[in-house]
Every structure is written in structure tokens, then in C-alpha cells.
Design an enzyme around this catalytic site. Structure first.
Site, PDB file in Angstrom:
ATOM      1  N   HIS A  47       1.005  -1.184  -0.010  1.00 45.70           N
ATOM      2  CA  HIS A  47       0.129   0.008   0.174  1.00 45.70           C
ATOM      3  C   HIS A  47       0.856   1.234   0.228  1.00 45.70           C
ATOM      4  O   HIS A  47       0.496   2.299  -0.767  1.00 45.70           O
ATOM      5  CB  HIS A  47      -0.889  -0.065   1.009  1.00 45.70           C
ATOM      6  N   HIS A  71       3.868   7.230   5.579  1.00 45.36           N
ATOM      7  CA  HIS A  71       2.701   8.006   5.922  1.00 45.36           C
ATOM      8  C   HIS A  71       1.929   7.055   6.984  1.00 45.36           C
ATOM      9  O   HIS A  71       1.187   7.755   7.876  1.00 45.36           O
ATOM     10  CB  HIS A  71       1.711   8.487   4.879  1.00 45.36           C
ATOM     11  N   GLU A  75       1.030   5.629  12.986  1.00 44.98           N
ATOM     12  CA  GLU A  75      -0.199   5.174  13.470  1.00 44.98           C
ATOM     13  C   GLU A  75      -0.371   3.762  13.513  1.00 44.98           C
ATOM     14  O   GLU A  75      -0.697   3.142  14.448  1.00 44.98           O
ATOM     15  CB  GLU A  75      -1.562   5.901  12.505  1.00 44.98           C
ATOM     16  N   ASP A  76       0.299   3.135  12.535  1.00 44.59           N
ATOM     17  CA  ASP A  76       0.062   1.612  12.485  1.00 44.59           C
ATOM     18  C   ASP A  76       1.008   0.842  13.107  1.00 44.59           C
ATOM     19  O   ASP A  76       0.616  -0.295  13.478  1.00 44.59           O
ATOM     20  CB  ASP A  76      -0.055   1.106  10.860  1.00 44.59           C
ATOM     21  N   ASP A 137      -3.328   8.165  -1.048  1.00 44.60           N
ATOM     22  CA  ASP A 137      -3.503   7.157   0.005  1.00 44.60           C
ATOM     23  C   ASP A 137      -4.942   6.761  -0.212  1.00 44.60           C
ATOM     24  O   ASP A 137      -5.431   5.387  -0.287  1.00 44.60           O
ATOM     25  CB  ASP A 137      -3.403   7.642   1.416  1.00 44.60           C
ATOM     26  N   ASP A 258     -23.250  16.207 -22.704  1.00 44.95           N
ATOM     27  CA  ASP A 258     -22.047  15.952 -22.511  1.00 44.95           C
ATOM     28  C   ASP A 258     -21.748  14.534 -21.872  1.00 44.95           C
ATOM     29  O   ASP A 258     -20.875  14.350 -21.322  1.00 44.95           O
ATOM     30  CB  ASP A 258     -21.451  17.028 -21.447  1.00 44.95           C
TER      31      ASP A 258
HETATM   32 MN    MN Z   1      -2.791   4.669   4.378  1.00 45.97          MN
END
Ligand code: MN
Length: 506
Positions: A47, A71, A75-76, A137, A258
Site C-alpha cells: 500500500h 505515511h 499510526e500503524d 492514500d 456531455d
Molecule cells: Mn494509508
């Protein structure tokens, strides 16, 4: 999984430092996430590599690509912010923490939608690069949404439609918006998705064939009239965008011109106007459908000439004419400004309404306007380093995880950002009224205001607008500006038009 080489390949023009930085971040993130897997069972690091790849593809610098790789590591997997700062420096830590904070803002359903949007804009108001990382992300998460448990899927899809696609639109990132919308549409509204898809399939083939014929005719016409080096690009409308438009047209697909637009890309602004003349000469244009978004860009910065014409076989086609720079801007939006070589491109595009957010990108070079170019002025720059005081106030609340207090001192104290019912942002001075809003959209709307709705409710015309309000103006042919509007109208534009109209009355 994306290898680091693939990412670096997309970063054309990257210097030695950028390459070293991305290689280091790649190795660091791979190690930090080594025991971490996604719902699909694949390594989580995939990811991060993909997010970085999307950022590289978008033309982001080494720092932004590196922050894309890092990123999720605070957090993870619990990497300490101090470790990131030590290894990668303050700026990358700032970007990673910015993305982490955005991830903590929880979507709480449609009624909190505007508040979430506002928070997002405040949280990233200091640096648009944070928002761009978050968008990529989300884009990758949406591409892999089928692996996520069903209960969670719908929430993520709705959040994507209501928040991220809306922001992509406001930042002028047309390509990202369209992909986010179409990916989310299927999960958020499966029934509507299937119906729209069927309608589109029936329609698009004949429409594309028709456009091909038109291109051949126009190719000859342009060649005879000396327009060289033009390109065409016929693109079918996004499914979600078609669904929304169908809803506005009572489901009547015949009223949508359109479904597939013919895009004509010509080298210069002058060519655009000449091409418009030629198109309208070969094909009968519909009255009131010729739009000059070059002289009057849309609120999100979009520029093009539009005309809607009879294609000669009983059908109606929208033609969009633009320069390559306008095309790039329409597809990439704000991302087209956070470029590798800052200021490398001078496109002659005038300011536009990105200015408020562009000015927040460190080191961003403002594009030289056509006027300035004519006068031979040097490349324009946004005012550098010194932080405006309202931004300095924001700094003090940086530690607040919920960002609540920032709302009290935010940039919106001086300006209000309100939305049209279709989601375009309109930037007005504080304490503006629906009358100011109406004139900001079009003088004709201002001159015929009959009533105003804010967030779906009828309001008096002297109501103060607030951030995130959705404003809808009702007009009536016989309605006219009133002198008492001058008591509360804020913008010079509105005041001038009101005075002119009152003069005419006399
Ligand atoms: Mn992410």
C-alpha cells in the site's frame, strides 16, 4: 509490489538527493511494516509503495514521495515521531504527522459532512502537500476496497464520495475526482450504479463513433485555416457524474449533451478562440451554450471554451477547447502546481481561485499572468517565508489532536468559503450575504434574485453566510435589485452592480 526503481522512474528530473531520500524511505518503511498485512493478506508495505508511486506519477518531489512511503508508520506500527525527524528531517515529519492527523478525523455521516470538510481544509491549510498525500492514500485504498469487510466498505465509500471526491473537485483534480467517484459509487449505491452503467453502455458506443466523424471533419477545417498541432481527446463522462446529472434532469438521458465530450487541445489561447469560431461555423451551435471559461475561470480554476453543437445527424455534442496547460490543469489541478521544478512552467494562466491555497505551498511560484507577460514582467512569486499572523495562531494549536480549537482562530475569520449546490467553492469576505454570493456567481443572477436558501432553508437576503454553507439562489425574471441591499452587501462587485441597476431604474 512496486519496486523502488519503478517509483524512481516516474520521478523524471529527480536529483541525487531526491533519489537517495526515496530509497532510504522505501527501505525504512519496508522494514517498519514487515509484520503487517492488509485485509487481502498481502504485505501492508504494498500500500505504501503504491501510494508513493501515485505521488511520483503526479509529479511530486522526493520529500512528498518519501512522506508517502512513511505515511502510516506512526499510526500503524508505532514508529516514534522523533525517529522520523532524526532519519528524515523536520519537513518530512511535518508531512507524515499531517497525514496521520487527517486519518484521525472520523467521518460521522452526512450531517457532519460540512464540518469534516472544514476541519480537513483547516488541518491542511498550511500545506496542500499533506492533502495530496492523503488523496493518493485514499485512491489506493479505494482501488483495493473489495478486500475490506463489507460492513466497513460502505462507510469508506460514502466518506470518499462526500469528502474526498468533493475535495478533489475543489482542488481541480479532475482525474482523481472521477476515479474516486466511480470506485465509491459502486459500493455506496450498488443499485444506482448498475442502472447507470447499463444506460452508459447503451449510449457510449454510438456517441464515440459520432465524435470520431466530427474529428475527421474538423481536422480538415483546422488544417485549411492554419491551426497546427492540435490534439483531440474524446472522453466518456464518469458514471457517478452521469448519475448526478440524470437526477437533475429527471432521469431523461436525452437532455444530457456531455455524455461524451469532444476535447480539442490547441497550442495557444488565440488558437482556442479561432477553433471555437471554426467549430461553430461548421456545426450549428445551441444558443446560450457557448461558455468562455478562459476569460472567466470556474471557481475551482477550470479553464476552457465550451460550445454545444448539433452534430448534423440529429444529436447534440459538447465541445471543449483548451490549451495543453489548461488540459493538464483540468486533469491534475493543484497537483499541477506543486511541481518538480518549481516555476518551470509559465502558462499565462491568470491567478484563478486556487490562489488562497497555492499561497500556502512553500516555495510555490505564482504563474505569470497574461498581462504581466505582455509587459515583460519577471516571473511572479507568492510572498515568501514570513508567516501571516493567522497562520502563526494555528501553530499554537498544533498539538490538539481533534483540531477543535484551531477552528476558533482559523483562516476563515477573514474569509468565508461557501458552496454552490453543485459543490463549487465561492470565496467571499466575512459577513457576506446571499446577495454577495449571487453576484459572485453571475451578475445576471444577482440582478434577478428572488429568494435564497442556505443549507436547504429559506433565509432573509441580509443573512450572514458561514463557512461551508451551501447557498442556493432563486431567481425570477421580474425581480430587481433593491436599494436596501446596499445596507448589507459586502463585496464591491455586488455594490457596483446594485448601484448600476438602481441607476437604470431611474
Ligand atoms: Mn494509508
Amino acid at each position: 509490489m512496486r519496486g523502488v526503481k519503478e517509483i524512481l522512474q516516474k520521478m523524471s528530473g529527480a536529483g541525487k538527493d531526491d533519489i537517495a531520500l526515496v530509497e532510504k524511505a522505501y527501505a525504512f518503511a519496508e522494514e517498519a511494516h514487515k509484520d503487517h498485512t492488509r485485509f487481502s493478506g498481502e504485505p501492508y508495505f504494498g500500500h505504501l509503495a503504491e501510494t508513493a508511486y501515485l505521488l511520483a506519477e503526479l509529479g511530486m518531489s522526493g520529500k512528498v514521495v518519501a512522506a508517502g512511503l512513511l505515511h502510516d508508520c506512526i499510526e500503524d506500527v508505532g514508529v516514534a515521531p522523533s525517529t522520523i525527524e532524526r532519519e528524515f528531517g523536520k519537513e518530512i515529519l511535518f508531512l507524515v504527522e499531517g497525514v496521520t492527523k487527517l486519518g484521525r478525523l472520523k467521518y460521522r455521516g452526512a450531517e457532519r459532512h460540512r464540518e469534516s470538510l472544514r476541519k480537513l481544509l483547516v488541518a491542511t491549510g498550511k500545506d496542500a502537500r499533506v492533502l495530496i498525500i492523503k488523496m493518493m492514500d485514499r485512491l489506493h485504498n479505494m482501488r483495493t476496497l473489495s478486500h475490506v469487510p463489507e460492513a466497513k466498505r460502505k462507510r469508506i465509500a460514502l466518506e470518499t464520495l462526500e469528502i474526498y471526491a468533493a475535495i478533489a473537485h475543489r482542488l481541480g483534480m479532475g482525474l482523481v475526482r472521477r476515479e474516486l467517484e466511480d470506485l465509491a459509487f459502486e459500493y455506496a449505491m450498488p443499485k444506482e450504479y448498475q442502472e447507470t452503467k447499463k444506460l452508459m453502455a447503451e449510449r457510449s458506443r454510438t456517441t464515440l463513433e459520432r465524435l470520431k466523424k466530427m474529428v475527421n471533419t474538423l481536422r480538415k477545417e483546422f488544417a485549411q485555416n492554419g491551426i497546427k498541432g492540435f490534439k483531440t481527446d474524446s472522453r466518456v463522462k464518469g458514471l457517478y457524474s452521469l448519475y448526478r446529472k440524470l437526477a437533475r434532469k429527471e432521469g431523461d438521458i436525452e437532455k444530457i449533451y456531455d455524455i461524451a465530450a469532444l476535447r480539442i487541445i490547441v497550442p495557444t489561447v488565440e488558437d482556442c478562440y479561432r477553433a471555437l469560431g471554426l467549430v461553430n461555423n461548421v456545426y450549428q451551435p445551441l444558443p446560450n451554450k457557448i461558455k468562455d471559461y478562459i476569460a472567466f475561470p470556474k471557481p475551482n480554476g477550470y479553464q476552457s471554451l465550451h460550445t454545444t453543437v448539433f452534430s448534423g445527424d440529429g444529436s447534440i455534442v459538447e465541445v471543449q477547447i483548451r490549451t495543453p496547460e489548461m488540459h493538464e490543469e483540468a486533469e491534475r489541478g493543484i497537483a499541477a502546481h506543486v511541481e518538480y521544478k518549481e516555476g518551470a512552467k509559465q502558462t499565462g494562466r491568470s491567478g484563478g481561485s486556487f490562489d488562497w491555497i497555492k499561497s500556502l505551498i512553500p516555495g510555490f511560484a505564482r504563474r505569470t499572468t497574461i498581462e504581466e507577460k505582455k509587459n515583460g514582467a519577471p516571473a511572479a512569486q507568492y510572498a515568501p517565508a514570513s508567516t501571516p499572523s493567522w497562520l502563526a495562531d494555528l501553530e499554537n494549536t498544533e498539538e490538539d489532536p481533534e483540531l477543535e480549537t484551531t477552528l476558533k482562530t482559523d483562516l476563515f475569520n477573514r474569509r468565508v468559503f461557501v458552496f454552490t449546490p453543485t459543490g463549487d467553492v465561492v470565496d467571499l469576505p466575512a459577513e457576506s450575504s446571499p446577495v454577495d454570493f449571487a453576484y459572485a456567481i453571475h451578475s445576471d443572477i444577482g440582478d434577478h434574485i428572488f429568494g435564497a436558501k442556505v443549507n436547504g432553508k429559506m433565509v432573509p437576503l441580509d443573512t450572514h453566510l458561514h463557512n461551508g454553507d451551501i447557498v442556493e439562489i432563486q431567481t425570477k425574471k421580474t425581480a430587481k435589485p433593491k436599494s436596501k441591499w446596499l445596507d448589507f452587501a459586502k463585496t464591491t462587485l455586488a455594490r457596483r452592480h446594485i448601484r448600476n441597476a438602481l441607476e437604470r431604474e431611474k
